[in-house]
Design a protein around this motif. Sequence first.
Motif, PDB file in Angstrom:
ATOM      1  N   ALA A  25      41.973 -42.674  27.143  1.00  0.00           N
ATOM      2  CA  ALA A  25      40.747 -42.117  27.714  1.00  0.00           C
ATOM      3  C   ALA A  25      40.474 -42.706  29.094  1.00  0.00           C
ATOM      4  CB  ALA A  25      39.573 -42.391  26.782  1.00  0.00           C
ATOM      5  N   ALA A  26      40.647 -44.006  29.233  1.00  0.00           N
ATOM      6  CA  ALA A  26      40.366 -44.656  30.515  1.00  0.00           C
ATOM      7  C   ALA A  26      41.354 -44.225  31.591  1.00  0.00           C
ATOM      8  CB  ALA A  26      40.406 -46.173  30.342  1.00  0.00           C
ATOM      9  N   LYS A  27      42.608 -44.023  31.211  1.00  0.00           N
ATOM     10  CA  LYS A  27      43.602 -43.562  32.189  1.00  0.00           C
ATOM     11  C   LYS A  27      43.269 -42.158  32.671  1.00  0.00           C
ATOM     12  CE  LYS A  27      48.563 -42.802  32.807  1.00  0.00           C
ATOM     13  NZ  LYS A  27      49.911 -42.884  32.162  1.00  0.00           N
ATOM     14  N   THR A  28      42.934 -41.268  31.726  1.00  0.00           N
ATOM     15  CA  THR A  28      42.588 -39.893  32.087  1.00  0.00           C
ATOM     16  C   THR A  28      41.288 -39.850  32.873  1.00  0.00           C
ATOM     17  OG1 THR A  28      43.717 -39.066  30.128  1.00  0.00           O
ATOM     18  CG2 THR A  28      42.139 -37.580  31.177  1.00  0.00           C
ATOM     19  N   ALA A  29      40.368 -40.758  32.558  1.00  0.00           N
ATOM     20  CA  ALA A  29      39.063 -40.778  33.220  1.00  0.00           C
ATOM     21  C   ALA A  29      39.191 -40.947  34.729  1.00  0.00           C
ATOM     22  CB  ALA A  29      38.195 -41.896  32.644  1.00  0.00           C
ATOM     23  N   VAL A  30      40.175 -41.709  35.168  1.00  0.00           N
ATOM     24  CA  VAL A  30      40.358 -41.924  36.608  1.00  0.00           C
ATOM     25  C   VAL A  30      40.708 -40.612  37.295  1.00  0.00           C
ATOM     26  CG1 VAL A  30      41.736 -43.114  38.358  1.00  0.00           C
ATOM     27  CG2 VAL A  30      41.015 -44.333  36.299  1.00  0.00           C
ATOM     28  N   LYS A  31      41.637 -39.876  36.723  1.00  0.00           N
ATOM     29  CA  LYS A  31      41.992 -38.576  37.301  1.00  0.00           C
ATOM     30  C   LYS A  31      40.827 -37.611  37.199  1.00  0.00           C
ATOM     31  CE  LYS A  31      45.520 -34.962  37.193  1.00  0.00           C
ATOM     32  NZ  LYS A  31      46.771 -34.480  36.556  1.00  0.00           N
TER      33      LYS A  31
END
Length: 458
Positions: A245-251
């Motif tokens: 979730a945190a990785k996708t949140a950046v994009k």
Amino acid sequence: MISTINPVTGETTATFPAHTTAEVQAKLDAAVAAQSQWRLVPVEDRVQVLRNTAKVLRENKAEYAALITLEMGKPITEAEAEIEKCALTAEYYAETAPAHLAPEQIASSAASSGVVFDPLGVVLAIMPWNYPFWQFFRFVLPAVAAGNGAILKHANNVPQAALAVQDIMEQAGLPEGLFATVLIESSEVAALIADDRIAAVTLTGSTQVGSIVASQAGAALKKQVLELGGSDPFIVLADADVRAAAKTAVKARFTNNGQSCVNAKRFIVDEKIADEFVAEFTANTKALIVGDPTDPATTIGPMARENLRTELHDQVTRTLAGGGQLVLGGNVVDGPGYYYEPTIIDHVKPGQAAFDEETFGPVAAIIRVSSTEEAITLANQSEYGLGAALWTQDTAAAAAELLPKIDAGAVFINGMVASDPRLPFGGIKKSGYGRELGSYGIREFTNMKTFWTGPATN
């Protein structure tokens, strides 16, 4: 004069004279005349223009992507992806438009009855600067496939993109005059909307402008499709895969320099995993590279205009003054151009600017909640309703129980909100109405004409 101002340097790189009233009138006359013939062309023949459009876009991808980056600051790799998405959408409608527009038969006792989809006429498209090719092509491709003509009033900070898309359509073989770009000031749009030669209006832009356009088009009793602002929630429940979730949140937040209506803006996170999420999100955000958007390594370019950066910084300042806690960034970048640091603010609450308002730039607000119920309540506590993301391991329960409770035009479970030519796109509440894309989008600018034929009599 209408100008290109490079957001990297703040310098004016090109100027264009506005079209005169006489020129605009001539373009309207030409569009009406061309559309009266285009509507009679079978849809199977009309879609050849879409196939040609995809070819032109791909053959000149580098040129068009560089133009996007020059005028609004999008990182070049994202600009290239924007052109490819336009080409894919052209191919999608070239294949599917005949089926989407095919007459529908409806049983009615012994009679023959159903619906046919006739074009409305010439549609006025008022388009924004943040996706200067995509926003236009996702409208015009289905519109012309359905037999309509179009007039484009683009954002005045992307005049070269506005002229380029007209050239693309001409290269693709669209009949002369059927589509035209008009370079005019915003104050002249009302007269276009009121003009009897304009059959309908579509706008992608701010909620404030949408309200104005809706009132003007409503006064003229003209069909409208409005895709407006958004303050999309990105909900992370306690059982979510926090790292993913945190990785996708950046994009989801920082794509397009944070300047998209469907960027995730409010990150609503269960307090049991909030510290872990914020740490992961912050570490990933620090890895972003702020710099020259023409450099393929750059992931954050400048904001499109200086006034937008000023407004964003004011929102950050007010949010911090209201109790938000700065985790990262929060400053205007020194030097030329309109850069702003990627920013994360934690412990944001309703009543603070980053919760209540749309933040159109690289700023993320973290809202901590104690339960799933509170997460849904705060997600819906917005005047907007464009998209929403929901992260949970229990996808079956999310689809069955939570999906109906979220007020949004689209909900993406374990992913980021994005537009797809196969899926309808649009919002509710102050995010607008009507749909673009998919089978629903191609029918927005058609007359859904009922037909009924009784038995022949002697």
